[in-house]
Design a protein around this motif. Structure first.
Motif, short mmCIF file in Angstrom:
data_model
loop_
_atom_site.label_atom_id
_atom_site.label_comp_id
_atom_site.label_asym_id
_atom_site.label_seq_id
_atom_site.Cartn_x
_atom_site.Cartn_y
_atom_site.Cartn_z
N GLU A 34 39.61 57.74 47.64
CA GLU A 34 39.31 57.71 46.00
C GLU A 34 40.26 58.92 45.50
OE1 GLU A 34 37.78 56.12 43.53
OE2 GLU A 34 39.15 57.78 42.54
N SER A 44 33.70 52.07 36.34
CA SER A 44 32.23 52.06 36.76
C SER A 44 31.17 53.02 36.02
CB SER A 44 32.02 52.40 38.32
OG SER A 44 32.71 51.27 38.87
N ILE A 350 38.67 42.70 38.54
CA ILE A 350 37.20 42.84 38.67
C ILE A 350 36.71 43.50 37.15
CG2 ILE A 350 35.01 43.23 40.04
CD1 ILE A 350 36.99 41.45 41.38
N THR A 356 27.33 44.08 37.52
CA THR A 356 26.36 43.23 37.68
C THR A 356 26.69 42.65 39.06
OG1 THR A 356 26.32 42.83 35.34
CG2 THR A 356 24.80 41.31 36.88
C1 LIG Z 1 34.07 48.92 28.36
C2 LIG Z 1 33.59 48.28 29.64
C3 LIG Z 1 32.20 47.61 29.44
C4 LIG Z 1 31.97 46.83 30.64
N1 LIG Z 1 30.46 46.49 30.56
C5 LIG Z 1 29.93 45.85 31.65
C6 LIG Z 1 28.60 45.59 31.69
O1 LIG Z 1 27.94 45.60 30.73
N2 LIG Z 1 28.08 44.84 32.78
C7 LIG Z 1 28.86 44.61 33.83
O2 LIG Z 1 28.46 44.00 34.60
N3 LIG Z 1 30.05 44.99 34.01
C8 LIG Z 1 30.66 45.71 32.94
N4 LIG Z 1 32.00 46.28 32.91
C9 LIG Z 1 32.74 45.94 34.01
C10 LIG Z 1 32.59 46.88 35.12
O3 LIG Z 1 32.30 48.40 34.68
C11 LIG Z 1 33.56 46.73 36.21
O4 LIG Z 1 33.57 45.65 36.68
C12 LIG Z 1 33.65 47.68 37.51
O5 LIG Z 1 32.90 49.09 37.23
C13 LIG Z 1 34.42 47.63 38.41
O6 LIG Z 1 34.44 48.47 39.33
P1 LIG Z 1 35.41 48.85 40.16
O7 LIG Z 1 34.85 49.72 41.40
O8 LIG Z 1 36.22 47.61 40.61
O9 LIG Z 1 36.66 49.67 39.46
P2 LIG Z 1 36.58 51.10 39.21
O10 LIG Z 1 35.40 51.50 38.58
O11 LIG Z 1 37.62 51.33 38.25
O12 LIG Z 1 36.97 51.99 40.46
C14 LIG Z 1 38.35 52.02 41.05
C15 LIG Z 1 38.73 53.11 41.58
O13 LIG Z 1 39.88 53.02 42.46
C16 LIG Z 1 40.39 54.29 42.58
N5 LIG Z 1 41.75 54.23 42.92
C17 LIG Z 1 42.70 53.38 41.97
N6 LIG Z 1 44.03 53.50 42.61
C18 LIG Z 1 43.74 54.33 43.68
C19 LIG Z 1 44.57 54.82 44.72
N7 LIG Z 1 45.95 54.37 44.76
N8 LIG Z 1 44.05 55.50 45.73
C20 LIG Z 1 42.69 55.77 45.71
N9 LIG Z 1 42.12 55.42 44.89
C21 LIG Z 1 42.63 54.57 43.66
C22 LIG Z 1 40.09 54.77 41.02
O14 LIG Z 1 40.22 56.40 40.96
C23 LIG Z 1 38.69 54.31 40.71
O15 LIG Z 1 37.76 55.15 41.11
C24 LIG Z 1 32.33 46.88 31.67
C25 LIG Z 1 33.66 47.42 31.96
C26 LIG Z 1 34.12 48.35 30.82
C27 LIG Z 1 35.30 48.92 30.99
#
Ligand SMILES: Cc1cc2nc3c(=O)[nH]c(=O)nc-3n(C[C@H](O)[C@H](O)[C@H](O)COP(=O)(O)OP(=O)(O)OC[C@H]3O[C@@H](n4cnc5c(N)ncnc54)[C@H](O)[C@@H]3O)c2cc1C
Length: 378
Positions: A34, A44, A350, A356
């Motif tokens: 991370e 997230s 994603i 969810t």
């Molecule tokens: C405004 C908004 C409202 C939403 N509302 C909802 C909702 O109500 N219900 C729902 O189900 N979903 C909702 N979502 C969607 C949901 O939040 C996301 O689908 C989910 O959080 C994605 O998680 P993730 O782990 O893929 O991404 P992230 O949480 O973005 O995590 C990705 C991680 O990868 C790390 N990273 C990136 N590149 C590198 C690298 N090169 N090396 C090391 N680390 C790296 C980043 O630092 C980050 O911590 C919403 C999203 C947003 C923005």
């Protein structure tokens, strides 16, 4: 870090942590890398925290399937593990006849997806939500709210209990295919170094297209290019939260679900998110857009809301595969052996309903990993 890991997960958001909680097991070296100093600092922790029911997505799409399965799993996980949630339900409300037609279509789509829904008469609407105004509405009983931080903490603990290790402030800057896996180059406070891994799982959220590119994928050809879509929230004061009994949503008339009522598990009320495309990451709320908030369909449905109740609060940015004017895009969750990258699993785009879907996505990816490594050890 060891010289060789079995599984390397890039990204410690809810998706990376949920997957880690499923794939970590005795005998496997599993690492989450991370770049930030803590987990879940990006999408997230900057979302609406809604447990979606699965209404909006194309039938049989990964979004529809993962959301429906994730909805059930999330309630189970929350209940068993003391994670705060509320299965409060939601009402989707139309405020004019154009929206009412779209509401009908949305209702049918939700039903087709297997989501339990109930069309409401005006009387039923008045009984459920006496303070909202609309000409038609339906009720989704399986929509709810979750404490997203507590959920991530649960996934992290479960993964750690099964031997996963997480490295913060560790950014992946290069990925090279080698004969029996991948050489991953990372940057941390001590400088750059590389290690080997059998499997790479790309959960890099807003940067997952860049990570795919590092592995040699042409993201334009693969259609993996991400667009950053920023959503702004306004806090609502004045005890207005007492006038609402559940989540209230408008009929979506564009790419996003529309400005809606957001309530957290403590019943703190916000309105949002109002979305627009951006090229840079800044979470500052642009309060010149307040006018668009005040003109939103949601404000028409909440006649008790005064402009002075709304204060700019926070924002989040989604990793969207859909550029301006594009149609529906599904989640990309793919083992890239067809691109000459066996053992490389991509999760791109994603966006919502990713929170969810997280437990369902974790199961899905875990099955891919078990096919690669076998069920026992790595
Ligand atoms: C405004 C908004 C409202 C939403 N509302 C909802 C909702 O109500 N219900 C729902 O189900 N979903 C909702 N979502 C969607 C949901 O939040 C996301 O689908 C989910 O959080 C994605 O998680 P993730 O782990 O893929 O991404 P992230 O949480 O973005 O995590 C990705 C991680 O990868 C790390 N990273 C990136 N590149 C590198 C690298 N090169 N090396 C090391 N680390 C790296 C980043 O630092 C980050 O911590 C919403 C999203 C947003 C923005």
């Amino acid at each position: 870090m060891p010289y060789r890991a079995d599984i390397t997960i890039i990204g410690g958001g809810v998706i990376g942590l949920a997957i880690a909680s499923q794939v970590a097991k005795e005998g496997r070296e599993v690492y989450v890398l991370e770049k930030n100093e803590a987990f879940g600092q990006e999408q997230s922790s900057r979302n609406s925290e809604v447990i979606h029911a699965g209404i909006y997505y194309e039938r049989d799409s990964l979004k529809a399937r993962m959301c429906l399965e994730g909805n059930g799993l999330l309630y189970e996980i929350c209940e068993k593990n003391g994670i705060a949630y509320k299965k409060c339900g939601k009402i989707i409300v139309a405020t004019d006849y154009v929206e009412a037609e779209e509401l009908e279509k949305l209702y049918r789509r939700g039903e087709d997806n297997g989501v339990p829904l109930k069309m409401l008469s005006r009387k039923e609407m008045g009984l459920l939500e006496p303070n909202i105004k609309g000409i038609a509405a339906f009720f989704s009983p399986t929509t709810g709210i979750v404490d997203s931080y507590a959920l991530m903490r649960y996934f992290l603990k479960k993964a750690r209990d099964n031997g996963m290790q997480i490295a913060y402030k560790t950014e992946v800057i290069g990925i090279e295919k080698i004969s029996n896996g991948y050489k991953v180059k990372v940057k941390d406070s001590s400088g750059d170094f590389s290690f080997m891994t059998g499997v790479v799982i790309n959960c890099a959220g807003l940067y997952s297209d860049k990570v795919a590119e590092m592995a040699g994928i042409n993201i334009d050809e693969a259609n993996y290019k991400l667009y950053w879509y920023k959503g702004e929230y306004y806090s609502v004061s004045g005890g207005r939260n007492k006038l609402i009994n559940r989540l209230i949503y408008p009929v979506p008339m564009g790419i996003s679900l529309g400005v809606h009522v957001c309530l957290d598990v403590n019943w703190r009320l916000r309105l949002g998110p109002l979305f627009y495309y951006v090229d840079d990451i800044s979470y500052k709320v642009d309060d010149t857009r307040k006018k668009a908030f005040l003109e939103s369909s949601m404000m028409k449905a909440l006649p008790f809301m005064e402009p002075s109740d709304l204060e700019p609060e926070t924002s989040g940015i989604t990793a969207n595969l859909r550029g301006e004017g594009d149609g529906f895009r599904d989640f990309v969750i793919r083992h890239e052996d067809g691109r000459g990258l066996p053992g490389f699993i991509n999760l791109v785009g994603i966006e919502s309903p990713g929170l969810t879907s997280s437990p369902a996505i974790a199961r899905y990816v875990s099955r891919l990993v078990n096919e690669l490594l076998g069920n026992e050890t790595g």
